[in-house]
Write an enzyme that holds these catalytic residues in place. Structure first.
Site, PDB file in Angstrom:
ATOM      1  N   LYS A 152      -0.183 -60.721  28.508  1.00  0.00           N
ATOM      2  CA  LYS A 152       0.855 -59.773  28.925  1.00  0.00           C
ATOM      3  C   LYS A 152       2.237 -60.422  28.756  1.00  0.00           C
ATOM      4  O   LYS A 152       3.180 -59.802  28.274  1.00  0.00           O
ATOM      5  CB  LYS A 152       0.617 -59.316  30.372  1.00  0.00           C
ATOM      6  CG  LYS A 152      -0.558 -58.350  30.473  1.00  0.00           C
ATOM      7  CD  LYS A 152      -1.019 -58.050  31.886  1.00  0.00           C
ATOM      8  CE  LYS A 152      -2.289 -57.205  31.825  1.00  0.00           C
ATOM      9  NZ  LYS A 152      -2.833 -56.819  33.126  1.00  0.00           N
ATOM     10  N   GLN A 176      -1.934 -58.555  39.084  1.00  0.00           N
ATOM     11  CA  GLN A 176      -3.201 -58.628  38.352  1.00  0.00           C
ATOM     12  C   GLN A 176      -4.381 -58.490  39.310  1.00  0.00           C
ATOM     13  O   GLN A 176      -4.430 -59.146  40.354  1.00  0.00           O
ATOM     14  CB  GLN A 176      -3.266 -59.960  37.577  1.00  0.00           C
ATOM     15  CG  GLN A 176      -4.445 -60.083  36.642  1.00  0.00           C
ATOM     16  CD  GLN A 176      -4.433 -59.081  35.488  1.00  0.00           C
ATOM     17  OE1 GLN A 176      -3.387 -58.614  35.051  1.00  0.00           O
ATOM     18  NE2 GLN A 176      -5.604 -58.742  34.996  1.00  0.00           N
ATOM     19  N   ASP A 197       1.638 -50.337  35.986  1.00  0.00           N
ATOM     20  CA  ASP A 197       0.180 -50.223  35.811  1.00  0.00           C
ATOM     21  C   ASP A 197      -0.287 -48.772  36.021  1.00  0.00           C
ATOM     22  O   ASP A 197      -1.400 -48.422  35.628  1.00  0.00           O
ATOM     23  CB  ASP A 197      -0.544 -51.090  36.857  1.00  0.00           C
ATOM     24  CG  ASP A 197      -1.094 -52.376  36.255  1.00  0.00           C
ATOM     25  OD1 ASP A 197      -1.436 -52.369  35.063  1.00  0.00           O
ATOM     26  OD2 ASP A 197      -1.195 -53.367  37.000  1.00  0.00           O
TER      27      ASP A 197
HETATM   28  N1  GUN Z   1      -7.391 -56.143  35.868  1.00  0.00           N
HETATM   29  C1  GUN Z   1      -8.110 -55.621  34.839  1.00  0.00           C
HETATM   30  N2  GUN Z   1      -7.380 -54.720  34.161  1.00  0.00           N
HETATM   31  C2  GUN Z   1      -6.185 -54.654  34.774  1.00  0.00           C
HETATM   32  C3  GUN Z   1      -4.997 -53.912  34.524  1.00  0.00           C
HETATM   33  O1  GUN Z   1      -4.899 -53.087  33.611  1.00  0.00           O
HETATM   34  N3  GUN Z   1      -3.967 -54.155  35.387  1.00  0.00           N
HETATM   35  C4  GUN Z   1      -4.066 -55.027  36.412  1.00  0.00           C
HETATM   36  N4  GUN Z   1      -3.009 -55.173  37.207  1.00  0.00           N
HETATM   37  N5  GUN Z   1      -5.140 -55.729  36.666  1.00  0.00           N
HETATM   38  C5  GUN Z   1      -6.192 -55.544  35.843  1.00  0.00           C
END
Ligand code: GUN
Length: 281
Positions: free
Chosen positions: A52, A96, A119
């Site tokens: 990311k 996350q 998100d």
């Molecule tokens: N954990 C697995 N996929 C995601 C996601 O798309 N966003 C976040 N914040 N955590 C995750």
């Protein structure tokens, strides 16, 4: 032979478009910044978070990184989110998941200012999606819609079956397909006669988290098959929810794992970061 839907190529195309948009914003004096919070050192999360941050760098937006120890309390995490909510120079906040078991994920998600919820997990974002109002959309399902559109696969009027009902993928996926005028069925672990249901699908989205569960007897001839799974098989090899070798000969188009849906999630996160500028009040 089925068409291979190339998520890597499509995500690159989107990231290049976003790079251009980020440069245009910068020229107007608008700098976009994403704050990424990770609690603990779950190995998969470390990889996602690194990617990311690399994505932000690629399109030319800022990222702030908060790597907190596993013992961080819920209160400490909520305090950090409050601080970031109040910062004018932070456009997006991403926590996350999964979080350590002593922290309640719903409470944390609700603490994020909806105008920074890149998100798309906040109840306000989900509600906005449900009633067709502006708001952030969960990245993986939004990425799947982009994959279909940019692969010139029509959605309107199609029978779509979403296998899986998670808050992150299954539910928002079905709402997005509905918004595109599909006829949508959500199937799940308690669905009766599952194969009969999935065989109705013109577009089948598999998001169950079971390695290679979907074999050709779940798939109608000529269907489009979207594989959201990222699993490890018994030999620790990366694989999807779809048994690719078995299904590929009977479908018209299919996403590979890796290189299908996966790269789209980050592209759509970056899209949401750029969009946060116009969603700001
Ligand atoms: N954990 C697995 N996929 C995601 C996601 O798309 N966003 C976040 N914040 N955590 C995750």
């Amino acid at each position: 032979m089925a068409v291979l839907i190339d998520g890597k190529a499509v995500s690159m195309q989107i990231k290049d478009e976003l790079k251009q948009k980020a440069a245009e914003l910068k020229a107007k004096g608008i700098n976009v910044t994403l704050a990424v919070i990770q609690v603990g050192d779950n190995p998969a999360s470390c990889v996602y978070v690194r990617n990311k941050k690399k994505g932000c760098e690629y399109i030319g937006i800022g990222s702030l990184s908060y790597e907190l120890p596993e013992e961080t309390t819920q209160m400490e995490l909520l305090d950090l989110i409050q601080e970031l909510n109040g910062r004018q120079d932070v456009n997006g906040i991403l926590v996350q998941l999964p979080l350590p078991s002593h922290i309640d994920e719903d409470t944390v998600i609700k603490a994020i200012d909806p105008s920074k919820d890149v998100d798309g997990f906040h109840p306000q974002s989900v509600g906005a999606l449900c009633i067709g109002q502006p708001g952030f959309v969960s990245c993986t399902p939004a990425g799947i819609i982009q994959l279909l559109k940019r692969s010139h696969i029509d959605i309107a009027g199609k029978e779509c079956v979403v296998l899986g009902r998670s808050n992150i993928v299954g539910k928002p996926m079905s709402l997005l397909l509905l918004r595109e005028n599909a006829t949508v069925t959500i199937a799940h672990s308690r669905t009766k006669n599952l194969k009969e249901v999935t065989k109705r699908a013109d577009i089948l989205v598999a998001a169950v988290g079971k390695p290679r569960m979907i074999t050709r007897d779940y798939v109608k001839k000529g269907a489009v098959v979207i594989d959201v799974g990222i699993n490890r098989d018994e030999n620790n090899k990366l694989c999807g929810d779809v048994d690719f070798d078995d299904v590929e000969p009977v479908c018209s188009a299919i996403t590979p794992v890796p290189g299908g849906v996966g790269p789209m999630t980050i592209a759509m996160l970056l899209h949401n970061c750029i969009e946060s500028v116009s969603l700001k009040d």
